[in-house]
Design a protein around this motif. Structure first.
Motif, PDB file in Angstrom:
ATOM      1  N   UNK A 189      96.255  87.891  26.844  1.00 20.80           N
ATOM      2  CA  UNK A 189      96.181  87.164  28.108  1.00 20.80           C
ATOM      3  C   UNK A 189      95.816  85.696  27.879  1.00 20.80           C
ATOM      4  N   UNK A 190      94.810  85.451  27.036  1.00 20.15           N
ATOM      5  CA  UNK A 190      94.411  84.072  26.745  1.00 20.15           C
ATOM      6  C   UNK A 190      95.557  83.288  26.122  1.00 20.15           C
ATOM      7  N   UNK A 191      96.272  83.902  25.186  1.00 23.18           N
ATOM      8  CA  UNK A 191      97.390  83.224  24.523  1.00 23.18           C
ATOM      9  C   UNK A 191      98.541  82.939  25.477  1.00 23.18           C
ATOM     10  N   UNK A 192      98.852  83.889  26.332  1.00 27.51           N
ATOM     11  CA  UNK A 192     100.027  83.766  27.185  1.00 27.51           C
ATOM     12  C   UNK A 192      99.772  82.929  28.440  1.00 27.51           C
ATOM     13  N   UNK A 193      98.633  83.147  29.109  1.00 30.96           N
ATOM     14  CA  UNK A 193      98.382  82.493  30.395  1.00 30.96           C
ATOM     15  C   UNK A 193      97.511  81.240  30.306  1.00 30.96           C
ATOM     16  N   UNK A 194      96.717  81.098  29.253  1.00 22.93           N
ATOM     17  CA  UNK A 194      95.855  79.938  29.018  1.00 22.93           C
ATOM     18  C   UNK A 194      95.033  79.539  30.248  1.00 22.93           C
ATOM     19  N   UNK A 195      94.222  80.455  30.791  1.00 24.01           N
ATOM     20  CA  UNK A 195      93.371  80.059  31.913  1.00 24.01           C
ATOM     21  C   UNK A 195      92.319  79.065  31.447  1.00 24.01           C
ATOM     22  N   UNK A 196      91.801  78.291  32.369  1.00 26.76           N
ATOM     23  CA  UNK A 196      90.727  77.364  32.025  1.00 26.76           C
ATOM     24  C   UNK A 196      89.462  78.138  31.686  1.00 26.76           C
ATOM     25  N   UNK A 197      89.166  79.125  32.534  1.00 27.61           N
ATOM     26  CA  UNK A 197      87.995  79.984  32.328  1.00 27.61           C
ATOM     27  C   UNK A 197      88.413  81.419  32.590  1.00 27.61           C
ATOM     28  N   UNK A 198      88.067  82.288  31.670  1.00 29.82           N
ATOM     29  CA  UNK A 198      88.362  83.718  31.799  1.00 29.82           C
ATOM     30  C   UNK A 198      87.034  84.454  31.770  1.00 29.82           C
ATOM     31  N   UNK A 199      86.693  85.126  32.879  1.00 27.00           N
ATOM     32  CA  UNK A 199      85.412  85.815  33.000  1.00 27.00           C
ATOM     33  C   UNK A 199      85.644  87.311  32.847  1.00 27.00           C
ATOM     34  N   UNK A 200      85.028  87.896  31.841  1.00 32.46           N
ATOM     35  CA  UNK A 200      85.100  89.336  31.627  1.00 32.46           C
ATOM     36  C   UNK A 200      83.839  89.940  32.248  1.00 32.46           C
TER      37      UNK A 200
END
Length: 127
Positions: A36-47
């Motif tokens: 997900x990080x590689x494909x969508x590149x969100x600014x902030x990803x909260x798990x």
């Protein structure tokens, strides 16, 4: 305080986005999170519900800083992990006034966020 590092332009998020995901175990979802990080590149990803009680167990990503916010009573359930893009400057603030019941799974964190994509810095409080 974290300051942005020099990353190639193509690794920057195309717009400022914050994504949250109740993963019910970060470690069980590592491949999906990295993809997900590689494909969508969100600014902030909260798990949310990371189920991690040690920062040593959090997987890294070259374009993100992983920030662990443990459950307030260090339970293995609950907790947060934020993947903050390295182009973003942030400061985590300590919250000492919250009094949670020891049986709750509420985790609160306060961040001051600044990014070249934002006109004004803001505070992020994931819960």
């Amino acid at each position: 305080m974290n300051t942005s590092s020099s990353l190639p332009f193509h690794t920057y998020p195309s717009q400022f986005t914050i994504v949250s995901w109740n993963a019910s175990s970060l470690l069980a979802r590592i491949p999906a999170i990295i993809l997900y990080l590689d494909h969508h590149r969100p600014s902030i990803f909260i798990v949310i519900e990371s189920h991690v009680n040690s920062s040593d167990r959090i997987p890294s990503h070259p374009s993100y800083t992983a920030v662990h916010v443990p459950h307030p009573h260090n339970h293995t359930h609950g907790g947060l992990v934020l993947y903050i893009h390295r182009s973003i400057t942030y400061q985590q603030h300590r919250i000492t006034t919250c009094n949670f019941d020891p049986h709750t799974s509420s985790t609160v964190a306060l961040f001051h966020i600044s990014s070249p994509q934002l006109y004004n810095p803001f505070l992020l409080i994931p819960t």
